[in-house]
Design an enzyme around this catalytic site. Structure first.
Site, short mmCIF file in Angstrom:
data_model
loop_
_atom_site.label_atom_id
_atom_site.label_comp_id
_atom_site.label_asym_id
_atom_site.label_seq_id
_atom_site.Cartn_x
_atom_site.Cartn_y
_atom_site.Cartn_z
N THR A 191 -56.71 -74.65 -49.22
CA THR A 191 -56.05 -75.14 -50.41
C THR A 191 -55.69 -76.61 -50.24
O THR A 191 -55.75 -77.16 -49.14
CB THR A 191 -54.75 -74.34 -50.67
OG1 THR A 191 -53.85 -74.57 -49.56
CG2 THR A 191 -55.03 -72.85 -50.78
N ILE A 193 -53.50 -70.53 -54.24
CA ILE A 193 -54.07 -69.21 -54.49
C ILE A 193 -53.64 -68.67 -55.85
O ILE A 193 -54.45 -68.07 -56.57
CB ILE A 193 -53.69 -68.25 -53.36
CG1 ILE A 193 -54.45 -68.62 -52.07
CG2 ILE A 193 -53.97 -66.80 -53.74
CD1 ILE A 193 -54.03 -67.83 -50.85
N ASP A 223 -37.35 -69.87 -60.61
CA ASP A 223 -37.25 -69.53 -59.20
C ASP A 223 -37.53 -68.04 -59.06
O ASP A 223 -36.79 -67.20 -59.57
CB ASP A 223 -35.84 -69.87 -58.71
CG ASP A 223 -35.62 -69.53 -57.23
OD1 ASP A 223 -36.48 -68.85 -56.63
OD2 ASP A 223 -34.58 -69.93 -56.69
N LYS A 270 -44.46 -60.98 -44.40
CA LYS A 270 -45.73 -60.56 -44.98
C LYS A 270 -46.02 -59.09 -44.65
O LYS A 270 -46.63 -58.38 -45.47
CB LYS A 270 -46.85 -61.47 -44.51
CG LYS A 270 -46.78 -62.88 -45.09
CD LYS A 270 -46.76 -62.89 -46.61
CE LYS A 270 -46.93 -64.28 -47.18
NZ LYS A 270 -46.86 -64.29 -48.67
N TYR A 307 -42.41 -65.25 -40.79
CA TYR A 307 -43.55 -65.13 -41.69
C TYR A 307 -44.29 -63.81 -41.47
O TYR A 307 -44.61 -63.11 -42.43
CB TYR A 307 -44.49 -66.31 -41.49
CG TYR A 307 -45.61 -66.38 -42.50
CD1 TYR A 307 -45.36 -66.81 -43.81
CD2 TYR A 307 -46.90 -66.05 -42.16
CE1 TYR A 307 -46.37 -66.89 -44.74
CE2 TYR A 307 -47.93 -66.11 -43.09
CZ TYR A 307 -47.65 -66.54 -44.38
OH TYR A 307 -48.68 -66.61 -45.30
N SER A 354 -50.78 -61.71 -46.27
CA SER A 354 -51.47 -62.57 -45.31
C SER A 354 -52.08 -61.72 -44.22
O SER A 354 -51.61 -60.60 -43.96
CB SER A 354 -50.47 -63.56 -44.68
OG SER A 354 -51.04 -64.23 -43.57
#
Length: 258
Positions: A194, A24, A67, A163, A159, A146
């Protein structure tokens, strides 16, 4: 190659893109460059960034590995990007991490890893670029969240939490920066096809069945494309969205509408 028409909607913009080497982030870089922006790419791997810069072609001001969870690295990348582009007025933060994290089985270390790799890059990117954004007199910050930042999902406690945290940060930053004409928004994609998504599916016993399941979970029965996310990033970076801030925009084929 995108089928979207080129109209120069972000001509003159200067965008620093974290996670810009693949997926993305790279799609956003390609779309922004195609529409006239100058872009600078960052990610962990120099060889991947070199390939990405070649793929984007015209409009790439350069790239620097780093990073996105490291203050020193983000400070260095920001300084190089600002020097190469003559400033920064647009940020895209597509760095992140995921993984299976059942609530009753996940180690604290794995939970912390996913939280840190999704939320810290947004904070550091904005904090280190603050002087550049203020000097530009206006700007746009685009965080990739997300659809799972908007709704829950089994075995994804870290996750979903990370998000959702990104969306909370976006809303708070939007209020902090509104008077400085710096807008902050989140894109919340569903399943985007992807190269990494296809690689992950390839590890399943039936890769095509795995991909089909992910596609069909959306009311619009397909996966999204990188080009579609890039098109939304162009809009959010452009002056056409000058009255849009603090939003978490779902691009999920209707998944979160149910």
């Amino acid at each position: 190659m995108s089928s979207f028409a080129v109209s120069g909607r972000v001509a003159g913009k200067r965008a620093l893109i974290y996670g810009g080497g693949t997926g993305i982030g790279l799609g956003c870089a390609e779309a922004l460059a195609r529409e006239g922006a100058m872009v600078f790419l960052s990610g962990r791997r120099a060889n991947v960034l070199a390939d990405a810069a070649a793929a984007v072609g015209a409009g790439v001001a350069g790239y620097a590995p780093g990073d996105a969870t490291s203050e020193a690295d983000v400070r260095r990348v920001t300084a190089v990007a600002a020097e190469r582009m003559g400033g920064i007025d647009t940020l895209v933060i597509s760095a992140g991490a995921g993984g299976r994290t059942p609530a009753l089985e996940t180690s604290p270390e794995e939970f912390q890893r996913i939280i840190e790799h999704n939320m810290t890059p947004l904070f550091l990117a904005v904090r280190m670029a603050a002087d550049c954004l203020l000097a530009a007199g206006q700007g746009s910050i685009i965080a990739i969240s997300s659809m799972y930042g908007l709704v829950g999902q089994r075995e994804r406690v870290a996750y979903c939490g990370a998000k959702a945290g990104v969306i909370g940060m976006v809303k708070s930053m939007a209020l902090d920066l509104a008077e400085q004409r710096i807008r902050v928004n989140a894109i919340c994609p569903g399943f985007i096809e992807t190269a990494l998504a296809r690689e992950v599916a390839a590890m399943e016993s039936d890769p095509e069945a795995s991909l089909r399941t992910k596609r069909m979970m959306h009311p619009i029965p397909r996966g999204g494309t990188i080009e579609e996310v890039g098109e939304l990033a162009v809009y959010l970076a452009s002056d056409l969205s000058a009255f849009t801030t603090g939003q978490a925009i779902a691009m999920d084929g209707g998944y979160t509408a149910r």
